[in-house]
Structures are given as structure tokens and as C-alpha cells.
Design an enzyme around this catalytic site. Structure first.
Site, mmCIF file in Angstrom:
data_model
loop_
_atom_site.group_PDB
_atom_site.id
_atom_site.type_symbol
_atom_site.label_atom_id
_atom_site.label_comp_id
_atom_site.label_asym_id
_atom_site.label_seq_id
_atom_site.Cartn_x
_atom_site.Cartn_y
_atom_site.Cartn_z
ATOM 1 N N TYR A 2 40.010 37.209 28.836
ATOM 2 C CA TYR A 2 39.387 36.311 29.365
ATOM 3 C C TYR A 2 38.317 35.951 28.431
ATOM 4 O O TYR A 2 37.487 34.793 28.253
ATOM 5 C CB TYR A 2 38.540 36.946 30.835
ATOM 6 C CG TYR A 2 37.421 35.812 31.137
ATOM 7 C CD1 TYR A 2 37.822 34.743 31.972
ATOM 8 C CD2 TYR A 2 36.146 36.228 31.219
ATOM 9 C CE1 TYR A 2 36.920 33.893 32.572
ATOM 10 C CE2 TYR A 2 34.984 35.341 31.822
ATOM 11 C CZ TYR A 2 35.586 34.176 32.525
ATOM 12 O OH TYR A 2 34.657 33.509 33.057
ATOM 13 N N TYR A 16 35.778 43.614 33.176
ATOM 14 C CA TYR A 16 35.604 43.124 34.840
ATOM 15 C C TYR A 16 35.489 44.134 35.826
ATOM 16 O O TYR A 16 34.502 44.142 36.555
ATOM 17 C CB TYR A 16 36.181 41.857 34.925
ATOM 18 C CG TYR A 16 35.716 41.138 36.173
ATOM 19 C CD1 TYR A 16 34.574 40.621 36.240
ATOM 20 C CD2 TYR A 16 36.702 41.140 37.414
ATOM 21 C CE1 TYR A 16 33.827 39.811 37.296
ATOM 22 C CE2 TYR A 16 35.959 40.441 38.430
ATOM 23 C CZ TYR A 16 34.719 39.596 38.310
ATOM 24 O OH TYR A 16 34.356 38.947 39.409
ATOM 25 N N ARG A 51 40.781 35.205 35.000
ATOM 26 C CA ARG A 51 40.107 35.576 36.493
ATOM 27 C C ARG A 51 41.004 34.537 37.459
ATOM 28 O O ARG A 51 40.621 34.181 38.515
ATOM 29 C CB ARG A 51 38.743 35.141 36.686
ATOM 30 C CG ARG A 51 38.155 36.337 35.696
ATOM 31 C CD ARG A 51 36.543 36.246 35.817
ATOM 32 N NE ARG A 51 35.874 37.148 35.041
ATOM 33 C CZ ARG A 51 34.404 37.113 35.102
ATOM 34 N NH1 ARG A 51 33.648 36.147 35.589
ATOM 35 N NH2 ARG A 51 33.953 37.886 34.211
#
Length: 408
Positions: free
Chosen positions: A275, A391, A310
Site C-alpha cells: 500500500y 495497518y 486495501r
């Protein structure tokens, strides 16, 4: 979508004033959507998708309730097909609405990405499901139209709470699966709406969206070695309750010239995007680096985790946009089988998807999640902004392994 709009307009059979209102609403919605799409960053696509899913759920729930209200006011009997599809549209739409809204909040950083762990959360879910079925049963069996409308409102309200609680109880590591699951929900809500409105095109489109979302959810869960029920009712970060092993050690920092030297002298290189690559908008730079390395005779390949980023396929889309050849982009299983053959692995903005704690620490929040085993390569170079966690909040032991260097 355009075909559905045209078919709906054609099936209205109403007065010019109503047509004018509908067309004006379509124009306003189209203008707003165009403005959002033109300003959105590519890294914000997952939360934009979640937000749009919530609108589909809202439309399905409101249309179901409004249709039953119209029938109740007209005094006509409600046939079984319309009642069942109204119930399904109301409950699935409400779950999609609130679930997508919570997913948007988690992805946007408005809500905490950690799973909500209320005491007896699964018992609470079952209680709400029982309440939904009870209200639904009363709605389907009542002979009083007004009472039926009340029960449908109650069904949607409880379903909305259920959808919010289910999604809030799922941690950040599972958000890519949640996005596909909510996509499936929105499709099935649309399908029920099509049955209720006697619109074959909406029914068909909804079935396609629902089925494709369900299949993609299954594929992703299989790639993560988990079941869909485990994602919905369990999830990463809700497991054994033991304390994760402490990650200690001293990392080795490197420099750009040293990484360039390592890549230039390598014969086979693997690039693992995450990401962070999307945040940095670095896909074009990576594509250019790939061209230069291949010109020097270096074999360059890409390894993409099934839930990298994501949103499903987010990294694949970025690489394709930058012109990276599709035939050098491989899935996790394909690169893990011969990881020891890579001279250098460059990890670009990935963390959780290359975290060895998933395999080594049973108390880690990502324990059991298959990852790209980059630490088995001859050398690993992490390109990150800092030594921070990913995350999911899990520390990464790979940062401190002897064959790892950090380009910060």
C-alpha cells in the site's frame, strides 16, 4: 448501470413532471459523481468504493420500504413475491448501508482500524439475527398492511445495527475481504429490488454483482487460508488473547547507492509492492527501474499478495497502469516456492503481507495469515518511510533479520 437507468426510465410510464424530476436527480447525481471521481486520489479508491456500496444499500432499503408503503396506502393485497423481496431488500440493504459506512470510516481513518470486541459479541449478533427473523416473520404473515410496514422498518433498523456491529468487529487486515463481501451484499440487495420492481435488467445486474463479489470473497479467503465465517465472526486480532512475542533487535540501514549496487549485480530480483507504493504514487518509478534492470540483463519479477493494499487488485491495477508487463507479475504461491533463488527482494511499502510473525508467532494479530516469505531470499531491502508497523499494528521481525537492510 446506464442500461439499468434507461430500462427504469422506460418502465416508469408516468407523467412528464415525474420524468423531469427523475432526470434532474440523475443529472445532479451525475455531476456530483463526476466531481468526486475527478478529485479522488487513487489511494482513496477503497473508501470511495465502500461509500458507494453504502448508497446502493440505502437505495435498496428505502425502495423496499417505500414500495410496501405505497401498496399499504392503496389498500391492495401484498403478494408473496413482493413481500419476500421487500424483506430481503430491506435487510440486506440496511446491512450494506451501515456496514459500508463503518468500512469507509475504518479505511479513511475516522474510526479505529482495530476490531471492536464487545463482550459476547457473537451472542449479540445472534440475538439481532433472531430479532430480524422475528420481525420478518411478522411482516410476511400479518394481514394488517400498516403493521407490516412497521415490521419492515424494524427489520431494516435492526439490520442496520447488525451491519455496523459486524463490520466494526472486523480488523483492518480483513478490510479487502470486507470490501468484496459488501460488494456482494450490494448486488444481492439490487437483485431483490429488481424482483420487487419487476425489472429484469436490475435483477440480472444485481445477480452478476452479487455472485462476482461472493466468488472473489471466497477466492481471497482461500488465499488467506481462512473461511468466510471466520472473517465475519472472528477476524485477525480477535484470536487467542495471548500476548504477541516482543520483536527486538537492531536493524541495518542502507543507502540508495548501496541498493542500486545490489540490484545491478543481481541476476534475479523480486519486487513486492504494498500500500505504501500506492501512497507514494511510485508505480511509474518502479516500472522505469524494471526497464533499466532488464536492459542490464537482470531478471525482474513482481510478487503481489492477494490482499495487498486495501482493495482487491489495487496493486495489480497500479502496476498495469504504469506499464509493467503482466507476464512478470506473479501471485504469492508462485514466488514463495522458489524464494531462495532471488538474489535481492525489494519490498516497496509492504509490511503485514511480508510479516514473518504470521507464521512464527501464534499470538500475533495476523497469526495464520499466509504471507510472501521474503526473508528466505538472499537479501531483502525494505523501502519504507519509517520503522513503523503496518495497518494491523503488528511488529515485523523481518526488519531485524541478518539478511535485511532498511532504506528509510
Amino acid at each position: 448501470v446506464s442500461g439499468g437507468v434507461v430500462a427504469t426510465l422506460g418502465g416508469l410510464n408516468t407523467d412528464p413532471g415525474t420524468y423531469a424530476q427523475v432526470i434532474a436527480s440523475l443529472a445532479a447525481g451525475g455531476l456530483v459523481g463526476n466531481q468526486i471521481a475527478s478529485r479522488i486520489n487513487i489511494t482513496d479508491l477503497p473508501q470511495m468504493v465502500a461509500a458507494y456500496h453504502s448508497l446502493v444499500g440505502l437505495a435498496a432499503a428505502v425502495t423496499s420500504i417505500a414500495n410496501i408503503m405505497l401498496i399499504a396506502e392503496s389498500g391492495h393485497d401484498m403478494d408473496g413475491v413482493h413481500m419476500v423481496t421487500a424483506f430481503l431488500g430491506g435487510i440486506v440493504g440496511a446491512i450494506t448501508l451501515t456496514g459500508s459506512a463503518v468500512a469507509f470510516g475504518k479505511l479513511q481513518g475516522i474510526l479505529d482500524s482495530k476490531p471492536l470486541n464487545l463482550p459476547g459479541k457473537n451472542a449479540l449478533n445472534l440475538a439481532m439475527l433472531g430479532a430480524v427473523l422475528t420481525c420478518g416473520g411478522l411482516f410476511l404473515t400479518t394481514g394488517d398492511p400498516q403493521f407490516g410496514v412497521t415490521m419492515l422498518w424494524a427489520t431494516a433498523a435492526i439490520g442496520g445495527v447488525l451491519g455496523a456491529h459486524l463490520t466494526a468487529s472486523i480488523g483492518g487486515a480483513d478490510m479487502p475481504v470486507v470490501i468484496t463481501l459488501l460488494n456482494s451484499y450490494s448486488g444481492y440487495a439490487l437483485c431483490a429490488e429488481g424482483f420487487m420492481l419487476n425489472n429484469d435488467l436490475i435483477t440480472t445486474v444485481g445477480a452478476l454483482i452479487g455472485s462476482s463479489g461472493a466468488i472473489l470473497s471466497y477466492i481471497m479467503c482461500k488465499a488467506m487460508n481462512r473461511s468466510l465465517t471466520n472473517v465475519i465472526f472472528g477476524g485477525y486480532g480477535t484470536g487467542t488473547g495471548g500476548k504477541a512475542a516482543a520483536v527486538t533487535g537492531t536493524h541495518t540501514e542502507t543507502s540508495v547507492p548501496e541498493v542500486v549496487e545490489a540490484l545491478s549485480s543481481a541476476s534475479r530480483v523480486l519486487i513486492v509492492p504494498g500500500y505504501g507504493l500506492a501512497v507514494a504514487n511510485a508505480q511509474h518509478s518502479i516500472a522505469e527501474l524494471t526497464k533499466k534492470l532488464k536492459a542490464k540483463g537482470v531478471q525482474v519479477e513482481f510478487g503481489v499478495h492477494p490482499v495487498a493494499g486495501r482493495m482487491p487488485g489495487q496493486l495489480n491495477v497500479l502496476l498495469a497502469e504504469a506499464g509493467v508487463p503482466y507476464d512478470i507479475v506473479y501471485e504469492m504461491e508462485e514466488v514463495n516456492g522458489h524464494m531462495d533463488q532471488y538474489d535481492v527482494v525489494v519490498v516497496m511499502g509492504a509490511n503485514d503481507t511480508v510479516n514473518s510473525a504470521a507464521l512464527e508467532d501464534p499470538n500475533s494479530v495476523i497469526a495464520g495469515m499466509p504471507v510472501i516469505e521474503v526473508w528466505k531470499a538472499k537479501q531483502v531491502a525494505f523501502c519504507k518511510r519509517s520503522m513503523g508497523v503496518g495497518y494491523t499494528g503488528a511488529d515485523n521481525p523481518v526488519f531485524f533479520k541478518p539478511n535485511t537492510v532498511m532504506l528509510l
